[in-house]
Write a protein that holds these residues in place. Structure first.
Motif, PDB file in Angstrom:
ATOM      1  N   MET A 145       0.850  -1.202   0.000  1.00 52.27           N
ATOM      2  CA  MET A 145       0.000   0.000   0.000  1.00 52.27           C
ATOM      3  C   MET A 145       0.886   1.254   0.000  1.00 52.27           C
ATOM      4  O   MET A 145       1.739   1.393   0.878  1.00 52.27           O
ATOM      5  CB  MET A 145      -0.854  -0.053   1.280  1.00 52.27           C
ATOM      6  CG  MET A 145      -1.999   0.876   1.271  1.00 52.27           C
ATOM      7  SD  MET A 145      -3.127   0.493   2.639  1.00 52.27           S
ATOM      8  CE  MET A 145      -3.434   2.133   3.219  1.00 52.27           C
ATOM      9  N   ILE A 173      -7.353   0.359  -3.745  1.00 46.71           N
ATOM     10  CA  ILE A 173      -6.330   0.065  -2.713  1.00 46.71           C
ATOM     11  C   ILE A 173      -6.451  -1.408  -2.310  1.00 46.71           C
ATOM     12  O   ILE A 173      -5.456  -2.113  -2.140  1.00 46.71           O
ATOM     13  CB  ILE A 173      -6.538   0.943  -1.450  1.00 46.71           C
ATOM     14  CG1 ILE A 173      -6.508   2.431  -1.794  1.00 46.71           C
ATOM     15  CG2 ILE A 173      -5.479   0.630  -0.403  1.00 46.71           C
ATOM     16  CD1 ILE A 173      -6.888   3.334  -0.619  1.00 46.71           C
ATOM     17  N   ARG A 192      -8.292  -5.742   1.842  1.00 51.26           N
ATOM     18  CA  ARG A 192      -7.308  -6.549   2.601  1.00 51.26           C
ATOM     19  C   ARG A 192      -6.075  -5.710   2.933  1.00 51.26           C
ATOM     20  O   ARG A 192      -5.548  -5.783   4.037  1.00 51.26           O
ATOM     21  CB  ARG A 192      -6.884  -7.783   1.805  1.00 51.26           C
ATOM     22  CG  ARG A 192      -8.005  -8.741   1.564  1.00 51.26           C
ATOM     23  CD  ARG A 192      -8.224  -9.667   2.760  1.00 51.26           C
ATOM     24  NE  ARG A 192      -9.493 -10.364   2.607  1.00 51.26           N
ATOM     25  CZ  ARG A 192     -10.165 -10.929   3.592  1.00 51.26           C
ATOM     26  NH1 ARG A 192      -9.714 -10.888   4.828  1.00 51.26           N
ATOM     27  NH2 ARG A 192     -11.301 -11.546   3.372  1.00 51.26           N
ATOM     28  N   SER A 193      -5.630  -4.894   1.991  1.00 49.57           N
ATOM     29  CA  SER A 193      -4.459  -4.038   2.257  1.00 49.57           C
ATOM     30  C   SER A 193      -4.811  -3.001   3.314  1.00 49.57           C
ATOM     31  O   SER A 193      -3.999  -2.699   4.200  1.00 49.57           O
ATOM     32  CB  SER A 193      -4.018  -3.299   0.992  1.00 49.57           C
ATOM     33  OG  SER A 193      -3.726  -4.213  -0.004  1.00 49.57           O
ATOM     34  N   GLU A 244      -4.744  -4.704   6.713  1.00 51.01           N
ATOM     35  CA  GLU A 244      -3.373  -4.958   7.202  1.00 51.01           C
ATOM     36  C   GLU A 244      -2.735  -3.668   7.699  1.00 51.01           C
ATOM     37  O   GLU A 244      -2.124  -3.628   8.765  1.00 51.01           O
ATOM     38  CB  GLU A 244      -2.508  -5.487   6.057  1.00 51.01           C
ATOM     39  CG  GLU A 244      -2.447  -6.988   6.006  1.00 51.01           C
ATOM     40  CD  GLU A 244      -1.736  -7.455   4.735  1.00 51.01           C
ATOM     41  OE1 GLU A 244      -0.715  -6.841   4.345  1.00 51.01           O
ATOM     42  OE2 GLU A 244      -2.237  -8.415   4.130  1.00 51.01           O
ATOM     43  N   HIS A 245      -2.900  -2.619   6.904  1.00 52.55           N
ATOM     44  CA  HIS A 245      -2.309  -1.324   7.250  1.00 52.55           C
ATOM     45  C   HIS A 245      -2.893  -0.817   8.576  1.00 52.55           C
ATOM     46  O   HIS A 245      -2.156  -0.400   9.482  1.00 52.55           O
ATOM     47  CB  HIS A 245      -2.598  -0.339   6.112  1.00 52.55           C
ATOM     48  CG  HIS A 245      -2.157   1.061   6.384  1.00 52.55           C
ATOM     49  ND1 HIS A 245      -0.825   1.423   6.415  1.00 52.55           N
ATOM     50  CD2 HIS A 245      -2.865   2.190   6.650  1.00 52.55           C
ATOM     51  CE1 HIS A 245      -0.742   2.715   6.685  1.00 52.55           C
ATOM     52  NE2 HIS A 245      -1.962   3.209   6.833  1.00 52.55           N
ATOM     53  N   CYS A 291      -7.607   4.591   6.647  1.00 51.13           N
ATOM     54  CA  CYS A 291      -6.611   4.002   5.732  1.00 51.13           C
ATOM     55  C   CYS A 291      -5.517   5.006   5.362  1.00 51.13           C
ATOM     56  O   CYS A 291      -4.451   4.629   4.906  1.00 51.13           O
ATOM     57  CB  CYS A 291      -7.292   3.477   4.469  1.00 51.13           C
ATOM     58  SG  CYS A 291      -8.075   4.757   3.475  1.00 51.13           S
TER      59      CYS A 291
END
Ligand code: PLP
Length: 393
Positions: free
Chosen positions: A1, A281, A284-285, A288-289, A372
Motif C-alpha cells: 500500500m 487500494i 485486505r491491504s 493490514e495497514h 486508511c
C-alpha cells in the motif's frame, strides 16, 4: 500500500493529524472531483427526466447503487440509499410490523442510533426490548446473545464493530442462532465498512446498515441493504410510486420505493467513486495497514503509565481505541491534543450513554480511530502528545 500516494489524495491531512475516522472519514480528491463533475457538467434530477443531463445523472446514480451493492456482496438483496446509518435503522424499525409482545434483542454496546428506534417501539408499540450486557472489556459474548434469541425474538439488532472499543462481534454464530429460532437479524455496519472485508452472504444478516461518510464518501450518504425488501418504506412521495390517482397509489418496486423525494445525487455519485477508490487500494491491504497502526497505537498507550485503555487486549478488533488519561476529563484531553498538536480525536460518551453508565465511565473516554490514510508518523505524534499531556495531569 503506497501510503504516501494515498495521503496526497486527502488535502486536509496537510493541515492536521486526523484520528477521528470513526466519527466521519475524510474524502479523497477523486470523490470530491466526481461530485464537482456532476455540478459542472450534468447536474440534473434522477429517475424522471428525459433530457440529456438527466439521463447521464440517472445512469451514474444507478451505477453507484450497483457498485455499492457489489462491494458488500449484496447479491440478490436490495440496496436503498439513505442519509446515514441512523435513517437506515429507522427504516427497518418502521418497516417491520411490530406488535405488542414482540421482542427485539439488542445490546448495551450499541450506538444510540441502534437503540432509540427500539426504545421508541417499546414505548409506542409495547414491544419487549432485551439489552444484552457486554463483557467488561467492551465486547459481546455470543452465548449471551444466543441465550436471549432462544427465548424468542422477532428481530436481533447488533453492531458489527463497537464504535467505542473497536470490538468485532462474532456475527456468524449469532446469525445462525437467528435462523434457527426464526428471528430477523439487523447488522449495524457503521464501523465495519471499510475496515472489514464485507461479504453479506457470509454474515447471514437480513438487514445491513452503514454510512457512506465513514467510508471516504460524502456526508449525508448512507445505505440500507435488505435481503428481502421491507414492504413499507420510511417515506412515501415523489419518485417512490408506480401510479397515483385521487383514490390512492401503488408504490414502485426496486430501490425507488425506498427513496422518495430528490436524493443526494452528487453525494451518492461521490459514494460510488469512494467504493472505486477503496477497491483500487484493496480492503485486505487497508485491513493490514490499519491493524499495524492499531498495534503501534495500543503498544504505545500501554507504555504510558497514566493511560487506561478500554479493551486493550481484545483479540478481534479494528482501529477504534478508547482510553482515559489519569483523572483528566476526556474532553480536556481531546482539547489539548487539538490545541497543542492539531490532532483530532473524539471524546465523551460517543452516543453510547447506556454503555458508559454500565462501565462506570460517566465522562466517557477519549477515542482515537484509524483510517486508511493514517501513517505511522501520525501515531507517533499522537503518542508523544498523550505522553506529554499525561505528565502534566
Ligand atoms: N452505529 C454506529 C456503530 C456508529 O458508530 C454510528 C456513528 O458513529 C452510527 C450507528 C450512526 O451513524 P450516522 O451518524 O452516520 O447515522
Amino acid at each position: 500500500m503506497d501510503i504516501k500516494s494515498i495521503r496526497s489524495d486527502f488535502p486536509l491531512l496537510q493541515e492536521c493529524i486526523y484520528l477521528d475516522s470513526a466519527a466521519t472519514s475524510l474524502s479523497p480528491m477523486p470523490v470530491l472531483n466526481a461530485m464537482l463533475e456532476f455540478e459542472l457538467h450534468y447536474r440534473a434530477n434522477v429517475g424522471r427526466g428525459i433530457h440529456r443531463l438527466s439521463q447521464v445523472a440517472s445512469q451514474k446514480y444507478w451505477d453507484a447503487h450497483r457498485r455499492v451493492s457489489r462491494f458488500i456482496g449484496g447479491g440478490e438483496g436490495l440496496i436503498a440509499f439513505t442519509k446515514n446509518t441512523t435513517e437506515a435503522i429507522q427504516a427497518v424499525a418502521t418497516g417491520i410490523p411490530f406488535s405488542k409482545g414482540d421482542t427485539v434483542v439488542s445490546s448495551l454496546l450499541e450506538h444510540h442510533s441502534n437503540l432509540l428506534p427500539w426504545m421508541r417501539l417499546k414505548e409506542q408499540a409495547g414491544i419487549t426490548l432485551t439489552l444484552v450486557p457486554p463483557t467488561p472489556d467492551g465486547n459481546l459474548d455470543p452465548d449471551r446473545v444466543i441465550e436471549a434469541v432462544r427465548e424468542g425474538a422477532k428481530l436481533v439488532a447488533l453492531t458489527w464493530v463497537s464504535n467505542v472499543t473497536g470490538a468485532v462481534t462474532p456475527v456468524r454464530e449469532i446469525s445462525q442462532a437467528c435462523r434457527k429460532h426464526g428471528a430477523l437479524f439487523l447488522l449495524d455496519g457503521a464501523q465495519a465498512v471499510p475496515h472489514l472485508a464485507v461479504d453479506l452472504a457470509s454474515t447471514g444478516c437480513d438487514f445491513f446498515c452503514f454510512s457512506g461518510h465513514k467510508m471516504l464518501g460524502p456526508t449525508g450518504t448512507g445505505v440500507l441493504w435488505m435481503k428481502e425488501p421491507l414492504s413499507e418504506p420510511l417515506l412515501v412521495g415523489g419518485g417512490a410510486v408506480e401510479t397515483v390517482t385521487s383514490e390512492g397509489y401503488v408504490l414502485a418496486g426496486g430501490y425507488e420505493r425506498y427513496e422518495a423525494g430528490t436524493p443526494n445525487v452528487s453525494g451518492f455519485i461521490g459514494l460510488g467513486r469512494a467504493v472505486e477508490y477503496i477497491e483500487s487500494i484493496g480492503v485486505r491491504s487497508i485491513m493490514e495497514h490499519e491493524a499495524a497502526l492499531t498495534g503501534q497505537l495500543l503498544d504505545g498507550l500501554r507504555d504510558i503509565p497514566a493511560v487506561q485503555v478500554l479493551g486493550a487486549d481484545l483479540a478481534d478488533r479494528t482501529g477504534v481505541v478508547s482510553f482515559n488519561v489519569g483523572a483528566l476529563k476526556p474532553h480536556d484531553v481531546a482539547f489539548l491534543l487539538s490545541d497543542e498538536a492539531d490532532i483530532m480525536v473524539r471524546s465523551g460518551h460517543h452516543c453510547c450513554g447506556p454503555l458508559m453508565n454500565y462501565l462506570g465511565l460517566p465522562g466517557g473516554t477519549v477515542r482515537a480511530s484509524i483510517g486508511c490514510y493514517n501513517s505511522s508518523e501520525d501515531v507517533d505524534a499522537f503518542l508523544d502528545t498523550v505522553n506529554r499531556i499525561s505528565k502534566v495531569s
